[in-house]
Design a protein around this motif. Structure first.
Motif, PDB file in Angstrom:
ATOM      1  N   PHE A  16       4.676   0.013 -10.736  1.00 57.26           N
ATOM      2  CA  PHE A  16       3.739   0.599  -9.794  1.00 57.26           C
ATOM      3  C   PHE A  16       4.463   1.527  -8.839  1.00 57.26           C
ATOM      4  CE2 PHE A  16       5.030  -3.694  -8.570  1.00 57.26           C
ATOM      5  CZ  PHE A  16       5.755  -3.420  -7.418  1.00 57.26           C
ATOM      6  N   SER A  17       3.698   2.385  -8.207  1.00 61.50           N
ATOM      7  CA  SER A  17       4.226   3.210  -7.129  1.00 61.50           C
ATOM      8  C   SER A  17       4.381   2.342  -5.884  1.00 61.50           C
ATOM      9  CB  SER A  17       3.258   4.365  -6.850  1.00 61.50           C
ATOM     10  OG  SER A  17       3.380   4.824  -5.532  1.00 61.50           O
ATOM     11  N   ASP A  18       5.554   2.385  -5.257  1.00 59.35           N
ATOM     12  CA  ASP A  18       5.761   1.607  -4.030  1.00 59.35           C
ATOM     13  C   ASP A  18       4.715   1.964  -2.984  1.00 59.35           C
ATOM     14  OD1 ASP A  18       7.948   0.624  -5.323  1.00 59.35           O
ATOM     15  OD2 ASP A  18       9.448   1.493  -3.971  1.00 59.35           O
ATOM     16  N   ARG A  19       4.445   3.238  -2.855  1.00 58.95           N
ATOM     17  CA  ARG A  19       3.487   3.701  -1.852  1.00 58.95           C
ATOM     18  C   ARG A  19       2.095   3.140  -2.122  1.00 58.95           C
ATOM     19  NH1 ARG A  19       1.766  10.042  -1.040  1.00 58.95           N
ATOM     20  NH2 ARG A  19       0.218   9.720   0.604  1.00 58.95           N
ATOM     21  N   GLU A  20       1.711   3.133  -3.405  1.00 61.32           N
ATOM     22  CA  GLU A  20       0.383   2.618  -3.743  1.00 61.32           C
ATOM     23  C   GLU A  20       0.286   1.125  -3.476  1.00 61.32           C
ATOM     24  OE1 GLU A  20      -2.740   2.238  -7.508  1.00 61.32           O
ATOM     25  OE2 GLU A  20      -0.950   3.507  -7.690  1.00 61.32           O
ATOM     26  N   LEU A  21       1.305   0.367  -3.856  1.00 61.39           N
ATOM     27  CA  LEU A  21       1.257  -1.068  -3.623  1.00 61.39           C
ATOM     28  C   LEU A  21       1.145  -1.376  -2.134  1.00 61.39           C
ATOM     29  CD1 LEU A  21       2.671  -4.021  -5.309  1.00 61.39           C
ATOM     30  CD2 LEU A  21       3.485  -3.724  -2.978  1.00 61.39           C
ATOM     31  N   VAL A  22       1.961  -0.728  -1.327  1.00 59.18           N
ATOM     32  CA  VAL A  22       1.914  -0.973   0.122  1.00 59.18           C
ATOM     33  C   VAL A  22       0.548  -0.599   0.688  1.00 59.18           C
ATOM     34  CG1 VAL A  22       2.841  -0.225   2.347  1.00 59.18           C
ATOM     35  CG2 VAL A  22       4.403  -0.781   0.472  1.00 59.18           C
ATOM     36  N   ALA A  23      -0.022   0.511   0.212  1.00 61.02           N
ATOM     37  CA  ALA A  23      -1.338   0.931   0.694  1.00 61.02           C
ATOM     38  C   ALA A  23      -2.405  -0.092   0.342  1.00 61.02           C
ATOM     39  CB  ALA A  23      -1.696   2.300   0.116  1.00 61.02           C
ATOM     40  N   ARG A  24      -2.327  -0.633  -0.871  1.00 63.79           N
ATOM     41  CA  ARG A  24      -3.310  -1.625  -1.287  1.00 63.79           C
ATOM     42  C   ARG A  24      -3.159  -2.926  -0.502  1.00 63.79           C
ATOM     43  NH1 ARG A  24      -6.118  -0.695  -6.160  1.00 63.79           N
ATOM     44  NH2 ARG A  24      -5.563   1.258  -7.183  1.00 63.79           N
ATOM     45  N   VAL A  25      -1.937  -3.337  -0.243  1.00 67.04           N
ATOM     46  CA  VAL A  25      -1.695  -4.529   0.581  1.00 67.04           C
ATOM     47  C   VAL A  25      -2.285  -4.324   1.977  1.00 67.04           C
ATOM     48  CG1 VAL A  25       0.107  -5.840   1.788  1.00 67.04           C
ATOM     49  CG2 VAL A  25       0.319  -5.385  -0.665  1.00 67.04           C
ATOM     50  N   LYS A  26      -2.020  -3.174   2.566  1.00 68.33           N
ATOM     51  CA  LYS A  26      -2.545  -2.895   3.909  1.00 68.33           C
ATOM     52  C   LYS A  26      -4.066  -2.899   3.922  1.00 68.33           C
ATOM     53  CE  LYS A  26       1.383  -0.225   5.685  1.00 68.33           C
ATOM     54  NZ  LYS A  26       1.860   1.114   6.122  1.00 68.33           N
ATOM     55  N   ALA A  27      -4.676  -2.356   2.861  1.00 71.28           N
ATOM     56  CA  ALA A  27      -6.135  -2.303   2.796  1.00 71.28           C
ATOM     57  C   ALA A  27      -6.737  -3.709   2.750  1.00 71.28           C
ATOM     58  CB  ALA A  27      -6.575  -1.495   1.579  1.00 71.28           C
ATOM     59  N   ILE A  28      -6.157  -4.596   1.939  1.00 70.27           N
ATOM     60  CA  ILE A  28      -6.678  -5.963   1.846  1.00 70.27           C
ATOM     61  C   ILE A  28      -6.524  -6.686   3.180  1.00 70.27           C
ATOM     62  CG2 ILE A  28      -6.371  -8.219   0.755  1.00 70.27           C
ATOM     63  CD1 ILE A  28      -5.471  -6.717  -1.775  1.00 70.27           C
TER      64      ILE A  28
END
Length: 241
Positions: free
Chosen positions: A111-123
């Motif tokens: 995965f993209s690090d940026r995408e994973l962090v963004a998804r974690v923040k969203a949840i």
């Protein structure tokens, strides 16, 4: 505490791959999160018996109990934290099954690090907005009363149905835009905001789960209808409380 003095969000990573765990831990700790690494579902259940968590990042392939079964167990308990799959399984069927089990999101390795962090923040952001004491009020429609802050539905007989954070977010979008056709992209904007990503089809799985909890016939839905060529429409008028 983070740099602002607020408590660090507590994340639990469940993965039997030590290398993957190390990479995830480094990435998330760099973002200011507290990270616990566990190698199996059995260790996770033992951990949750005496510790709290704000989010569980779960691999589908695990020694012992697999991630899908764990997700089913966790999401059946309203007291449990949200679940995000970080999975080595990349088929559409696996993604749909994961979301149908109640997971809030599903991301595939690598995965993209940026995408994973963004998804974690969203949840975490969605969960925080519905923490006890949140000022989201309630909404009445049809035979239901919806309590976003408690992530609950109550029917006319007073029976309570627990919702996941994603289901809560989606229903909130619908009741705040009743009788208005909403495209999948619009629903993603309303639920995930800037953290949504192109080709994210999780909305369909969340709608399917939400229909089941509302007793809405999947083949002939009455409450959340499919707007062909557009997306979905919440057909009932809503009374905020």
């Amino acid at each position: 505490m983070d740099a602002t003095g607020a408590p660090k969000a507590r994340l639990v990573v469940v993965d039997g791959d030590e290398e993957a765990c190390g990479l995830l831990s480094s990435l998330l700790e760099a973002e200011g999160y507290s990270v616990e690494i566990l190698g199996s579902g059995e260790l996770l259940l033992a951990h949750l018996a005496s510790h709290t968590a704000d989010l569980i990042l779960l691999e589908t392939v695990l020694p012992g109990t697999d991630g899908f079964e764990l997700c089913r167990l966790l999401c059946g308990d309203e007291a449990m934290p949200p679940v995000m799959f970080v999975s080595s399984k990349n088929s559409e069927v696996d993604r749909v099954v994961g979301l149908e089990m109640g997971a809030d999101d599903y991301i595939v390795k690598p995965f993209s690090d940026r995408e994973l962090v963004a998804r974690v923040k969203a949840i975490l952001r969605r969960a925080n907005r519905r923490a006890p004491g949140g000022k989201l009020g309630l909404y009445r429609f049809c035979n239901w009363t919806f309590f976003p802050a408690q992530m609950e539905l109550k029917d006319g007989d007073g029976n309570t149905i627990a919702l996941s954070s994603s289901e809560t977010e989606l229903l909130l979008a619908f009741v705040q835009h009743p009788q208005e056709p909403l495209s999948r992209d619009r629903l993603l904007d309303l639920t995930k905001g800037r953290e949504s990503f192109p080709f994210d089809r999780s909305i369909d799985s969340h709608v399917s789960r939400l229909r089941r909890k509302l007793g809405d016939d999947a083949k002939h839905p009455d409450i959340i209808k499919t707007a062909w060529g557009t997306g979905y429409i919440f057909t009932y008028s809503v009374e905020p409380g």
